[in-house]
Design a protein around this motif. Structure first.
Motif, PDB file in Angstrom:
ATOM      1  N   THR A  22      30.751  52.486   1.627  1.00  0.00           N
ATOM      2  CA  THR A  22      31.052  52.150   3.022  1.00  0.00           C
ATOM      3  C   THR A  22      31.495  50.682   3.064  1.00  0.00           C
ATOM      4  O   THR A  22      31.275  49.930   2.099  1.00  0.00           O
ATOM      5  CB  THR A  22      29.800  52.268   3.944  1.00  0.00           C
ATOM      6  OG1 THR A  22      28.831  51.310   3.499  1.00  0.00           O
ATOM      7  CG2 THR A  22      29.195  53.657   3.953  1.00  0.00           C
ATOM      8  N   GLY A  23      32.061  50.298   4.186  1.00  0.00           N
ATOM      9  CA  GLY A  23      32.434  48.885   4.362  1.00  0.00           C
ATOM     10  C   GLY A  23      31.193  48.015   4.384  1.00  0.00           C
ATOM     11  O   GLY A  23      31.172  46.917   3.822  1.00  0.00           O
ATOM     12  N   PHE A  24      30.140  48.522   5.010  1.00  0.00           N
ATOM     13  CA  PHE A  24      28.915  47.733   5.080  1.00  0.00           C
ATOM     14  C   PHE A  24      28.293  47.567   3.689  1.00  0.00           C
ATOM     15  O   PHE A  24      27.680  46.548   3.390  1.00  0.00           O
ATOM     16  CB  PHE A  24      27.931  48.375   6.070  1.00  0.00           C
ATOM     17  CG  PHE A  24      26.795  47.468   6.379  1.00  0.00           C
ATOM     18  CD1 PHE A  24      27.031  46.201   6.905  1.00  0.00           C
ATOM     19  CD2 PHE A  24      25.495  47.837   6.111  1.00  0.00           C
ATOM     20  CE1 PHE A  24      25.995  45.323   7.155  1.00  0.00           C
ATOM     21  CE2 PHE A  24      24.444  46.967   6.367  1.00  0.00           C
ATOM     22  CZ  PHE A  24      24.687  45.718   6.887  1.00  0.00           C
TER      23      PHE A  24
ATOM     24  N   TYR B 251      29.939  41.046  12.730  1.00  0.00           N
ATOM     25  CA  TYR B 251      29.612  42.463  12.955  1.00  0.00           C
ATOM     26  C   TYR B 251      28.084  42.614  13.013  1.00  0.00           C
ATOM     27  O   TYR B 251      27.374  42.068  12.157  1.00  0.00           O
ATOM     28  CB  TYR B 251      30.232  43.237  11.784  1.00  0.00           C
ATOM     29  CG  TYR B 251      29.969  44.696  11.714  1.00  0.00           C
ATOM     30  CD1 TYR B 251      30.305  45.537  12.751  1.00  0.00           C
ATOM     31  CD2 TYR B 251      29.416  45.249  10.551  1.00  0.00           C
ATOM     32  CE1 TYR B 251      30.074  46.907  12.656  1.00  0.00           C
ATOM     33  CE2 TYR B 251      29.193  46.605  10.438  1.00  0.00           C
ATOM     34  CZ  TYR B 251      29.521  47.432  11.501  1.00  0.00           C
ATOM     35  OH  TYR B 251      29.301  48.773  11.394  1.00  0.00           O
TER      36      TYR B 251
ATOM     37  N   GLU C 217      33.678  35.949   9.447  1.00  0.00           N
ATOM     38  CA  GLU C 217      34.372  37.184   9.841  1.00  0.00           C
ATOM     39  C   GLU C 217      35.493  36.729  10.764  1.00  0.00           C
ATOM     40  O   GLU C 217      35.245  35.976  11.712  1.00  0.00           O
ATOM     41  CB  GLU C 217      33.416  38.121  10.569  1.00  0.00           C
ATOM     42  CG  GLU C 217      34.032  39.470  10.848  1.00  0.00           C
ATOM     43  CD  GLU C 217      33.046  40.404  11.539  1.00  0.00           C
ATOM     44  OE1 GLU C 217      31.910  40.550  11.052  1.00  0.00           O
ATOM     45  OE2 GLU C 217      33.415  40.942  12.595  1.00  0.00           O
TER      46      GLU C 217
ATOM     47  N   SER D  55      33.765  39.759  15.549  1.00  0.00           N
ATOM     48  CA  SER D  55      33.535  40.991  16.317  1.00  0.00           C
ATOM     49  C   SER D  55      33.167  40.603  17.750  1.00  0.00           C
ATOM     50  O   SER D  55      32.509  39.595  17.967  1.00  0.00           O
ATOM     51  CB  SER D  55      32.367  41.785  15.721  1.00  0.00           C
ATOM     52  OG  SER D  55      32.754  42.469  14.564  1.00  0.00           O
TER      53      SER D  55
ATOM     54  N   ASP E 167      34.923  38.680   5.948  1.00  0.00           N
ATOM     55  CA  ASP E 167      35.149  40.069   6.325  1.00  0.00           C
ATOM     56  C   ASP E 167      36.546  40.120   6.938  1.00  0.00           C
ATOM     57  O   ASP E 167      36.775  39.604   8.036  1.00  0.00           O
ATOM     58  CB  ASP E 167      34.066  40.522   7.320  1.00  0.00           C
ATOM     59  CG  ASP E 167      34.175  42.009   7.661  1.00  0.00           C
ATOM     60  OD1 ASP E 167      35.295  42.540   7.643  1.00  0.00           O
ATOM     61  OD2 ASP E 167      33.131  42.624   7.976  1.00  0.00           O
TER      62      ASP E 167
ATOM     63  N   THR F  48      38.398  42.872   7.630  1.00  0.00           N
ATOM     64  CA  THR F  48      38.709  44.251   8.037  1.00  0.00           C
ATOM     65  C   THR F  48      39.791  44.281   9.119  1.00  0.00           C
ATOM     66  O   THR F  48      40.646  45.172   9.132  1.00  0.00           O
ATOM     67  CB  THR F  48      37.416  44.956   8.529  1.00  0.00           C
ATOM     68  OG1 THR F  48      36.460  44.917   7.469  1.00  0.00           O
ATOM     69  CG2 THR F  48      37.678  46.401   8.904  1.00  0.00           C
TER      70      THR F  48
ATOM     71  N   SER G 199      36.507  46.984   5.313  1.00  0.00           N
ATOM     72  CA  SER G 199      35.987  48.342   5.494  1.00  0.00           C
ATOM     73  C   SER G 199      37.175  49.293   5.358  1.00  0.00           C
ATOM     74  O   SER G 199      38.063  49.317   6.213  1.00  0.00           O
ATOM     75  CB  SER G 199      35.328  48.496   6.875  1.00  0.00           C
ATOM     76  OG  SER G 199      35.202  49.879   7.159  1.00  0.00           O
TER      77      SER G 199
ATOM     78  N   THR H  93      37.121  52.305   5.666  1.00  0.00           N
ATOM     79  CA  THR H  93      36.957  53.316   6.711  1.00  0.00           C
ATOM     80  C   THR H  93      38.020  53.146   7.803  1.00  0.00           C
ATOM     81  O   THR H  93      38.415  54.117   8.444  1.00  0.00           O
ATOM     82  CB  THR H  93      35.553  53.112   7.359  1.00  0.00           C
ATOM     83  OG1 THR H  93      34.583  53.011   6.322  1.00  0.00           O
ATOM     84  CG2 THR H  93      35.195  54.218   8.307  1.00  0.00           C
ATOM     85  N   LYS H  94      38.447  51.898   8.004  1.00  0.00           N
ATOM     86  CA  LYS H  94      39.347  51.589   9.122  1.00  0.00           C
ATOM     87  C   LYS H  94      40.809  51.817   8.697  1.00  0.00           C
ATOM     88  O   LYS H  94      41.200  52.932   8.445  1.00  0.00           O
ATOM     89  CB  LYS H  94      39.111  50.146   9.609  1.00  0.00           C
ATOM     90  CG  LYS H  94      37.642  49.736   9.696  1.00  0.00           C
ATOM     91  CD  LYS H  94      36.879  50.500  10.744  1.00  0.00           C
ATOM     92  CE  LYS H  94      35.537  49.910  11.074  1.00  0.00           C
ATOM     93  NZ  LYS H  94      34.368  50.596  10.531  1.00  0.00           N
TER      94      LYS H  94
ATOM     95  N   MET I 269      34.822  57.373   4.729  1.00  0.00           N
ATOM     96  CA  MET I 269      34.209  56.039   4.747  1.00  0.00           C
ATOM     97  C   MET I 269      34.334  55.397   3.372  1.00  0.00           C
ATOM     98  O   MET I 269      34.311  56.082   2.352  1.00  0.00           O
ATOM     99  CB  MET I 269      32.742  56.124   5.153  1.00  0.00           C
ATOM    100  CG  MET I 269      32.604  56.674   6.556  1.00  0.00           C
ATOM    101  SD  MET I 269      31.050  56.317   7.341  1.00  0.00           S
ATOM    102  CE  MET I 269      31.201  54.585   7.749  1.00  0.00           C
ATOM    103  N   GLY I 270      34.479  54.081   3.363  1.00  0.00           N
ATOM    104  CA  GLY I 270      34.579  53.360   2.101  1.00  0.00           C
ATOM    105  C   GLY I 270      34.695  51.873   2.361  1.00  0.00           C
ATOM    106  O   GLY I 270      34.884  51.441   3.507  1.00  0.00           O
TER     107      GLY I 270
ATOM    108  N   TRP J  73      37.049  52.172  14.198  1.00  0.00           N
ATOM    109  CA  TRP J  73      38.406  51.890  14.656  1.00  0.00           C
ATOM    110  C   TRP J  73      39.303  51.914  13.425  1.00  0.00           C
ATOM    111  O   TRP J  73      38.836  52.159  12.322  1.00  0.00           O
ATOM    112  CB  TRP J  73      38.473  50.526  15.368  1.00  0.00           C
ATOM    113  CG  TRP J  73      37.751  49.398  14.683  1.00  0.00           C
ATOM    114  CD1 TRP J  73      36.386  49.196  14.677  1.00  0.00           C
ATOM    115  CD2 TRP J  73      38.297  48.345  13.889  1.00  0.00           C
ATOM    116  NE1 TRP J  73      36.078  48.088  13.926  1.00  0.00           N
ATOM    117  CE2 TRP J  73      37.234  47.537  13.431  1.00  0.00           C
ATOM    118  CE3 TRP J  73      39.600  47.984  13.510  1.00  0.00           C
ATOM    119  CZ2 TRP J  73      37.414  46.411  12.629  1.00  0.00           C
ATOM    120  CZ3 TRP J  73      39.776  46.849  12.722  1.00  0.00           C
ATOM    121  CH2 TRP J  73      38.689  46.095  12.284  1.00  0.00           C
TER     122      TRP J  73
END
Ligand SMILES: Cc1ncc(COP(=O)(O)O)c(C=O)c1O
Length: 391
Positions: A86-88, A112, A155, A159, A184, A186, A206, A208-209, A218-219, A337
């Motif tokens: 996951t991104g996290f 985030y 970041e 966020s 970050d 993303t 991330s 995932t986005k 997810m990744g 997102w």
């Protein structure tokens, strides 16, 4: 002739052996070798060339994950890219790799929320202290540096608040004080900003986005320079935080169109921003107004903008802001997102967390929009009808 990155994305990773345009999904735990000698040879190759994609067990990835890592390494212009489930997971891996009990981390206030919870609450139990700085005032960063400061975690944009920071200045403060840096990235992805080439030690996305782009996988990815490579490699082995081959395949497939999709998100978001910037009830949190500090900082470092933006809405009647969100017909309500579709989210306390430097007035509310790949005229018409509810 040197092809551009756009062409590289379309032509890379073909499987000439099977004559397929896309590489196969290689699923494996056990890898079978011809002999013990073959195992040892592979292991010594892996030792000599740790980024070379040699593996003797599935937890080290297979050719499917290694192909993705190679593509991302080129996109990031980094020494190596690690991929995570996951991104996290990539956020965790970055911080876990370089910090130890007794260290301090300085983090941008609007990170985030789960990143905030990881550092402020969880790492505290391991005697790792977190200090938050105000992205609008980098003196709050410099003033909080101590001999124990190990990492500056940025970041960009933040966020919820979408503040753009002076990244070059942060890097020079870090270098002067011999502190490691992570970002970050993303929102921008390395398509719009290449953090390793401007001096960051680690860069997180991330996957995932925008990388996957279709809201079905997810990744995460963690790009590194040579200096921190060995720390992250060791930490990844210890934690077993690896991306599986099926997810790696989908992310590679998504990457083929990363440039096309992001160009369109950018175009659509700018059109929506032009419309929203005329509305007196809305303060647009997006790099649109040319004279703003955020615009200048964005322009200085980024070659484009993605589809995620914030709206700070002034309304006496708070419920009317929720009504605005609920009245949107083309925007889904949900987390995450970066997919092809538009999304809207009212940013309550549970999304924001305890921001030290976010001083919202009583009548101010935050809404996050992800501008997808629909026709921008339809999105603007939808926003127009829904904004009528803000009172
Ligand atoms: C800026 C940012 N970083 C990291 C993450 C975590 O990524 P993932 O959901 O893939 O774990 C998110 C997810 O929303 C995010 O918005």
């Amino acid at each position: 002739m040197k092809n551009s990155f756009k062409t590289f994305l379309k032509h890379t990773a073909k499987d000439f052996h099977n004559q397929s345009v896309n590489p196969p999904v290689v699923r494996a735990s056990t890898i079978i070798f011809k002999s013990m000698k073959h195992i040892r040879n592979t292991q010594s190759k892996a030792k000599k060339n740790p980024t070379g994609g040699h593996y003797d067990y599935g937890r080290q990835g297979t050719s499917t994950t290694h192909i993705l890592q190679k593509i991302l390494t080129k996109l990031e212009e980094s020494y190596h890219v690690f991929t995570t489930p996951t991104g996290f997971g990539a956020v965790f891996l970055a911080i876990f790799s370089v910090t130890r009990p007794g260290d301090e981390i300085i983090i941008a206030d609007p990170v985030y929320m789960p990143t905030r919870l990881l550092t402020e609450n969880f790492l505290k139990e391991f005697n790792i202290k977190t200090i938050f700085y105000d992205p609008k005032n980098l003196k709050t960063l410099e003033q909080n540096i101590t001999k124990k400061t190990k990492l500056i975690f940025v970041e960009n944009p933040g966020s919820n608040t979408f503040d753009f920071q002076d990244l070059g200045k942060i890097i020079s403060i870090a270098k002067k004080n011999k502190i490691l840096t992570a970002i970050d990235n993303t929102w921008g992805t390395p398509y719009f900003l290449k953090p390793i080439s401007i001096g960051f030690d680690m860069s997180i996305v991330s996957a995932t986005k925008y990388y996957s782009g279709h809201s079905d996988v997810m990744g995460g990815s963690l790009a590194v320079n040579q200096k921190v490579f060995k720390y992250v490699e060791k930490a990844q082995k210890i934690t077993g935080l690896r991306l599986g081959p099926d997810d790696a395949y989908l992310i590679t497939r998504g990457l083929r169109t990363l440039d096309v999709r992001l160009d369109k998100h950018y175009d659509n978001a700018m059109k929506v921003a032009a419309f929203l910037s005329k509305n007196k009830k809305v303060k647009l949190l997006y790099p649109y107004k040319k004279r703003s500090q955020n615009y200048k900082m964005w322009k200085k470092y980024y070659s484009g903008a993605s589809g995620l933006m914030g709206l700070m809405i002034k309304a006496k009647n708070k419920k009317s802001v929720i009504k605005f969100v609920n009245s949107l017909k083309l925007f889904g309500y949900g987390y995450s997102w970066g997919g092809f579709e538009s999304l809207a989210l009212h940013q309550g306390k549970s999304e924001r967390g305890n921001r030290k430097y976010l001083n919202l007035n009583k009548n101010e509310r935050l809404v996050r929009l992800h501008i997808g790949l629909e026709d921008s005229t339809d999105l603007i018409a939808d926003l127009k009808q829904a904004l009528k509810h803000v009172k």
